[in-house]
Design an enzyme around this catalytic site. Structure first.
Site, short mmCIF file in Angstrom:
data_model
loop_
_atom_site.label_atom_id
_atom_site.label_comp_id
_atom_site.label_asym_id
_atom_site.label_seq_id
_atom_site.Cartn_x
_atom_site.Cartn_y
_atom_site.Cartn_z
N TYR A 40 -7.33 14.63 -15.78
CA TYR A 40 -7.80 13.71 -14.74
C TYR A 40 -7.04 12.39 -14.79
O TYR A 40 -6.40 12.06 -15.79
CB TYR A 40 -9.31 13.45 -14.88
CG TYR A 40 -9.69 12.66 -16.11
CD1 TYR A 40 -9.69 11.26 -16.08
CD2 TYR A 40 -10.03 13.30 -17.30
CE1 TYR A 40 -10.02 10.54 -17.22
CE2 TYR A 40 -10.36 12.57 -18.43
CZ TYR A 40 -10.35 11.19 -18.39
OH TYR A 40 -10.66 10.47 -19.50
N GLU A 82 -3.36 4.18 -26.85
CA GLU A 82 -2.76 2.99 -26.24
C GLU A 82 -1.87 2.23 -27.22
O GLU A 82 -1.50 1.08 -26.98
CB GLU A 82 -3.83 2.10 -25.61
CG GLU A 82 -5.04 1.84 -26.46
CD GLU A 82 -6.15 1.08 -25.73
OE1 GLU A 82 -5.93 0.57 -24.62
OE2 GLU A 82 -7.24 0.98 -26.30
N GLY A 87 15.94 -2.86 12.46
CA GLY A 87 16.27 -4.26 12.69
C GLY A 87 17.02 -4.92 11.56
O GLY A 87 17.33 -6.10 11.61
N HIS A 106 10.00 -6.19 17.39
CA HIS A 106 10.18 -6.30 15.94
C HIS A 106 8.83 -6.53 15.24
O HIS A 106 8.50 -5.86 14.27
CB HIS A 106 11.15 -7.46 15.64
CG HIS A 106 11.36 -7.69 14.18
ND1 HIS A 106 10.60 -8.59 13.47
CD2 HIS A 106 12.19 -7.10 13.29
CE1 HIS A 106 10.99 -8.56 12.20
NE2 HIS A 106 11.95 -7.67 12.07
N MET A 158 20.03 -3.89 10.19
CA MET A 158 21.49 -3.82 10.24
C MET A 158 21.93 -4.11 11.67
O MET A 158 21.13 -4.11 12.59
CB MET A 158 21.94 -2.43 9.82
CG MET A 158 21.37 -2.00 8.49
SD MET A 158 22.20 -2.77 7.09
CE MET A 158 23.63 -1.74 7.06
N GLY A 198 -4.42 4.81 -22.37
CA GLY A 198 -4.57 3.43 -21.93
C GLY A 198 -3.19 2.86 -21.75
O GLY A 198 -2.63 2.20 -22.62
N THR A 199 -2.62 3.16 -20.58
CA THR A 199 -1.20 2.85 -20.39
C THR A 199 -0.94 1.37 -20.16
O THR A 199 0.21 0.95 -20.16
CB THR A 199 -0.64 3.70 -19.24
OG1 THR A 199 -1.59 3.67 -18.18
CG2 THR A 199 -0.41 5.13 -19.67
N ASN A 200 -2.00 0.58 -19.97
CA ASN A 200 -1.77 -0.88 -19.90
C ASN A 200 -1.33 -1.37 -21.28
O ASN A 200 -0.28 -2.00 -21.42
CB ASN A 200 -3.04 -1.62 -19.49
CG ASN A 200 -3.58 -1.15 -18.16
OD1 ASN A 200 -2.82 -0.67 -17.32
ND2 ASN A 200 -4.88 -1.27 -17.97
N ASP A 201 -2.15 -1.05 -22.27
CA ASP A 201 -1.78 -1.48 -23.62
C ASP A 201 -0.58 -0.69 -24.14
O ASP A 201 0.25 -1.23 -24.86
CB ASP A 201 -2.98 -1.32 -24.57
CG ASP A 201 -3.87 -2.55 -24.52
OD1 ASP A 201 -3.32 -3.66 -24.66
OD2 ASP A 201 -5.08 -2.41 -24.33
N CYS A 213 -6.38 6.14 -17.97
CA CYS A 213 -7.25 5.14 -17.37
C CYS A 213 -6.60 3.77 -17.24
O CYS A 213 -7.22 2.81 -16.85
CB CYS A 213 -8.57 5.04 -18.13
SG CYS A 213 -8.35 4.48 -19.82
N ARG A 248 -15.66 -0.30 -19.00
CA ARG A 248 -15.28 -1.33 -19.99
C ARG A 248 -16.53 -2.13 -20.33
O ARG A 248 -16.92 -3.02 -19.59
CB ARG A 248 -14.22 -2.26 -19.39
CG ARG A 248 -12.85 -1.63 -19.18
CD ARG A 248 -11.94 -2.62 -18.49
NE ARG A 248 -10.53 -2.27 -18.56
CZ ARG A 248 -9.82 -1.82 -17.53
NH1 ARG A 248 -10.39 -1.65 -16.35
NH2 ARG A 248 -8.53 -1.57 -17.68
N ARG A 275 -16.55 3.15 -23.03
CA ARG A 275 -15.69 2.68 -24.11
C ARG A 275 -16.42 1.63 -24.94
O ARG A 275 -17.04 0.72 -24.37
CB ARG A 275 -14.41 2.09 -23.53
CG ARG A 275 -13.47 1.60 -24.60
CD ARG A 275 -12.18 1.11 -24.01
NE ARG A 275 -12.35 -0.18 -23.37
CZ ARG A 275 -11.39 -0.79 -22.69
NH1 ARG A 275 -10.21 -0.18 -22.52
NH2 ARG A 275 -11.58 -1.96 -22.15
N LYS A 300 20.68 8.24 11.27
CA LYS A 300 21.07 8.25 12.68
C LYS A 300 22.20 9.25 12.92
O LYS A 300 22.12 10.08 13.84
CB LYS A 300 21.50 6.83 13.10
CG LYS A 300 21.74 6.70 14.60
CD LYS A 300 22.35 5.35 14.95
CE LYS A 300 21.36 4.23 14.97
NZ LYS A 300 20.68 4.10 16.27
N ARG A 354 14.42 10.24 15.35
CA ARG A 354 14.10 10.16 13.93
C ARG A 354 12.59 10.30 13.80
O ARG A 354 11.86 10.10 14.77
CB ARG A 354 14.56 8.83 13.33
CG ARG A 354 13.92 7.64 13.98
CD ARG A 354 14.42 6.34 13.40
NE ARG A 354 13.92 5.24 14.17
CZ ARG A 354 14.34 3.99 14.07
NH1 ARG A 354 15.31 3.69 13.25
NH2 ARG A 354 13.83 3.04 14.80
C1 PEP Z 1 -5.36 0.20 -21.05
O1 PEP Z 1 -4.98 -0.45 -22.01
O2 PEP Z 1 -4.61 0.88 -20.35
C2 PEP Z 1 -6.79 0.21 -20.69
C3 PEP Z 1 -7.23 0.98 -19.72
O3 PEP Z 1 -7.59 -0.67 -21.32
P1 PEP Z 1 -7.67 -2.22 -20.97
O4 PEP Z 1 -6.90 -2.44 -19.71
O5 PEP Z 1 -9.09 -2.53 -20.84
O6 PEP Z 1 -7.01 -2.82 -22.17
MG MG Z 2 -6.42 -1.18 -23.45
#
Ligand code: PEP
Ligand code: MG
Length: 887
Positions: free
Chosen positions: A864, A758, A105, A468, A107, A779-782, A844, A574, A630, A26, A352
């Site tokens: 990708y 992973e 709303g 609001h 502050m 496999g960024t989850n694991d 993935c 999967r 996979r 502001k 703004r």
């Molecule tokens: C992971 O581990 O990121 C993955 C894509 O495999 P999943 O989630 O099936 O273990």
């Molecule tokens: Mg995995």
């Protein structure tokens, strides 16, 4: 000497638009408008650094702040030809908060500051309007008591309601100067009764009280919640804006309003806004009186019989239109404006970048690019990828029967069905039970944020398009109908009256935020059309981005949907998800529970044709695009029979006793299945599983290739590799099957074999793994699970506490932990490329659909990202934005 205060006024300013970190949004924009020569009441901004100093020093002010504030007040006085606290020449001020990011709303604001028993008479004299003066004074007492003295707003509302009742009037505007004097007496008595001391009369005391309250409000509950929801760091602090008052409530030639340079709901390039004659700013936002349209065209569209600003104040209207054009061109974005007209003279109080729906954001970006105001790259960068979710909201099927029970304003698009609840706490509670609710309120306030989050949609019976409820719902992407005046909410009785019918808590209604209709019961919905502006932005994004976007899909329905959202292949199929169907699970269980390789092979032979036809269908849908399949990954116990019935069924199929089967099931029990017998470890123990899957993949590739006429290049992915030799072992089996299928079919098959990265060990040994792997998919989850040593299935129970305590900023399973997990990705990418410069790299894990993580993937140069179908458009846009950012 540190500079804590930046002045502006009379066409000059010490700050600029670029100073928003220091002056807040502001303050920076007030300075900028002033420099542009626009009519802005003079004022000054106390910096966010002063706020941080205040918190770092036990809620005290820097020593030189007083002196700088006094000097700045003098300067305002000079410009306005007045003096703060001087009854002979009265200067009143407003005190407003203003953080770096707008927090609508959240502050608090104090208006009319400087009024007291003496100066109110001066104001009456000067304005020649006693009623106005006393009305302003009572507003000031009310706001100041609430914001600074922390007294409940309701206490004052009650006094006011009593006064109106005893005078036999309905509207505030019907009260006379004498009535207001009476109310003021009661207000002051109330303050003294509550606090044991009188309402502060000294303007300096009032001013410092208000400055302190703005600083304190940075740490109030609403602000903390808002920051948490919007990832705004506490360290930003808020600025304080002190500005000479101008009055929109000085009679019928005065007004106050808010406007957007384009329609914030649809994006249409038409000035859109609301105002009230003889009112102060908070009256418009509070939704107490229903506001009037600014333009004549909007009035006609709305079918309103209340005159537009264009009609009632043509001069001020003309000036306002010119200014709004100028501001939009200057900022090159749609602006959200606040203004006041004091006795015919227009004053700008704020500009703004306006909040808008996703639909409006697309239209505005596309049209501004068409107008040459911004480039296509800028247009693409202006859309919040996450907001595309809103466009994927269902709308009501036009063929559906609509039992309309009420009509309000189309405040935020999309339709929603749910059970009625009348309180935000109820909304939250039912949501945790997995129920869908519509939050129904007379009007909402910042206290309702949690309920609005929990609800599918919001319905209010009071308030305009800028109330609001409307503003917040649009920000959240939730359908909202506001100001449905024909409905009556009775909180005490716990019901909603509509067309003579009574709806109770739990009754189901549908709201249509695109038309403002409220409908009885649930109504059939349609999925949205992804054409027009959406398609244009996506087309530009596709041209700009470097990374490909694939999808995680294993069912034909998901694969088709992902294709319609623009997926360029499958990044993760999967295969284990394909075994849960009724007709397959028994064969799968037979396979797992077999004692011998021979029996396992027999069960696998039953699964082979099913897998082959699944894969062939996916290859056909993806028509030549890459498909990564996979091999079986999860712990086998997920497939084990659990109930006696299931055990009996499998025992029968396998021709063994239920007891024997139960024993075998128990022997497969694992303490830590996520770290147990899963991933490529299964293929090492039972190579025949991998062989069957590889055969299904290659045979399907041949089949689909023949059918579609274009060759399929399957990518076979081995999960959970930690040791290069694991991959070598499995790859040897895959290659052998490929050779066999090629020979049997007489068809050449091109294929890739790669691995998921992973496990931290895989990342660190990536240069060795890359000797066999032709691609890596992160496999960024694991990888997150194993890097943190936090179970991905149990994390949510304690990670939220970590967030709240500031130990982590983001759930690392939602947005990639760039410093830790990301570092492993960097290492693996570098080492993998060192061994195999052309190695294909993708992601993935869930992070493949998260914009911040996608930005990181672009930095690392992945080929990708792959994400769930509904996130494909988000990923396409985020990948383009990442490319623009990288330059
Ligand atoms: C992971 O581990 O990121 C993955 C894509 O495999 P999943 O989630 O099936 O273990
Ligand atoms: Mg995995």
């Amino acid at each position: 000497m540190a500079k804590w205060v930046y002045g502006f006024g009379d066409g000059k300013a010490e700050g600029r638009a670029g100073d928003r970190n220091l002056l807040g949004g502001k303050g920076a924009n007030l300075a900028e408008m002033c420099s542009l020569g626009l009519p802005v009441p003079p004022g000054f901004t106390i910096t966010t650094e002063a706020c941080n100093w205040y918190y770092a020093n036990g809620n005290t002010y820097p020593a030189d702040l007083t002196e700088q504030v006094l000097a700045a007040l003098e300067e305002i006085g000079k410009i306005a030809g007045k003096r703060f606290g001087d009854p002979a020449n009265l200067l009143l001020v407003s005190v407003r908060s203003g953080a770096r990011a707008s927090m609508p709303g959240m502050m608090d604001t104090v208006l009319n500051l400087g009024l007291n028993d003496g100066t109110v008479e001066a104001l009456a004299r000067e304005s020649g309007d006693e009623r106005f003066a006393y009305d302003s004074y009572r507003r000031f007492i009310q706001m100041y008591s609430n914001v600074v003295l922390d007294l409940d707003h309701e206490m004052f509302e009650e006094i006011l309601e009593d006064e109106k009742a005893s005078r036999g009037v309905e509207l505030d505007t019907e009260l006379s100067a004498k009535d207001w004097q009476h109310v003021i007496g009661l207000y002051k008595a109330k303050v003294e009764e509550e606090l044991g001391k009188p309402f502060p009369q000294d303007p300096q005391e009032q001013l410092w009280g208000a400055i302190g309250a703005v600083f304190s409000s940075w740490m109030n509950h609403r602000a903390i919640t808002y920051r948490r929801l919007h990832d705004i760091p506490e360290s930003w602090g808020t600025a304080v804006n002190v500005q000479a008052m101008v009055f929109g409530n000085m009679g019928d030639t005065s007004a106050t309003g808010v406007a957007f340079t384009r329609n914030p709901s649809t994006g249409e390039n038409k000035l859109y806004g609301e105002f009230l004659v003889n009112a102060q700013g908070e009256d418009v936002v509070a939704g107490i009186r229903t506001p009037q349209n600014i333009t004549e065209a909007a009035r006609l569209d709305a079918g309103s019989d209340k005159p537009s600003l264009e009609k009632v104040m043509p001069e001020a209207f003309k000036a306002f239109v010119e200014i709004s054009d100028k501001l939009e061109k200057h900022y090159r974005d749609m602006q959200d404006l606040e203004f006041t007209i004091e006795r015919g003279k227009l004053w700008m109080l704020q500009t703004r970048s306006g909040k808008r729906t996703a639909k409006a954001a697309l239209r505005i970006a596309v049209e501004m690019a068409g107008e040459g105001l911004i480039t296509q790259e800028e247009a693409v960068s202006r859309i919040d990828p996450a907001s595309l979710d809103q466009l994927l909201h269902p709308t009501i099927d036009p063929k559906a029967e609509r039992k309309v029970i009420g009509l309000g304003l189309p405040a935020s698009p999309g339709a929603a069905t749910g059970e009625i609840v009348f309180s935000s706490d109820d909304a939250e509670e039912l949501k945790t039970q997995g129920r869908k609710v519509i939050l129904v309120r007379v009007e909402t306030s910042p206290e309702d944020i949690h309920g609005m989050h929990a609800a599918e949609g919001i319905l209010t019976t009071r308030g305009g398009m800028t109330s609001h409820a409307a503003v917040v719902a649009r920000g959240m992407g939730k359908p909202c109908v506001s100001g449905a005046g024909t409905l009556r909410v009775d909180y005490r009785a716990g019901h909603l009256l509509a067309m003579g019918r009574t709806f109770k808590k739990g009754d189901v209604v549908t709201i249509d935020g695109s038309t403002g209709q409220v409908l009885d019961g649930a109504v059939p919905m349609l999925q949205p059309e992804l054409s027009g502006d959406f398609a244009s932005i996506m087309e530009w994004a596709d041209r700009i981005r470097r990374m490909k976007v694939r999808t995680n899909a294993e069912t034909p329905a998901d694969a088709r949907m992902a294709r319609s959202f623009g997926a360029e292949g499958i990044g993760l199929c999967r295969t284990e998800h394909m075994f849960f169907d009724d007709d397959r699970i028994v064969a799968m269980r037979e396979m797992i529970l077999s004692d011998t390789e021979k029996d396992r092979r027999a069960a696998l032979a039953k699964l082979l044709p099913m897998q082959r036809s699944d894969f062939a269908e996916l290859f056909e849908i993806m028509a030549g695009l890459p498909v990564t399949i996979r091999l079986l990954d999860p712990p086998l116990h997920e497939f084990l029979p659990k109930t006696e019935e299931e055990i009996a069924e499998v025992a029968k199929a396998m021709n063994v006793s239920a007891d024997k089967l139960r024993q075998r099931t128990e022997s497969l029990h694992e303490f830590n299945p996520m770290l147990g017998h899963r991933g490529c470890r299964l293929a090492v123990s039972y190579p025949e599983i991998a062989e069957m899957q590889a055969r299904a993949i290659f045979e399907a590739a041949v089949e689909a290739g023949k059918k579609t006429g274009s060759p399929v290049v399957p990518e076979v992915m081995v999960p959970l590799v930690g040791v290069a030799k694991e991959l070598d072992f499995v790859k040897a089996r895959i290659d052998e099957v490929a050779r066999n299928v090629i020979e049997e079919s007489g068809t050449k098959i091109d294929y890739l074999v790669g691995t998921m990265i992973e496990l931290p060990r895989a990342a660190i040994r990536a240069h060795v793994i890359a000797e066999a792997a032709e691609f890596f998919s992160f496999g960024t989850n694991d990888l997150t699970q194993t890097t943190f040593g936090i179970s991905r299935d149990d994390a949510s129970s304690f990670l939220e506490a970590y967030r709240q305590k500031g130990i982590i900023e983001q759930d690392p399973f939602v947005s990639l932990d760039i410093e830790g997990v990301g570092e492993l990705v960097r290492i693996a990418a570098k080492k993998g490329r060192h061994t195999r410069p052309e190695i294909k790299l993708g992601i993935c894990g869930e992070h493949g659909g998260d914009p911040a993580s996608i930005r990181f993937c672009e930095e690392v140069g992945l080929d990708y990202v792959s994400c769930s179908p509904f996130r494909v458009p988000i990923a396409r846009l985020a990948a383009a934005q990442a490319a623009v950012k990288k330059g």
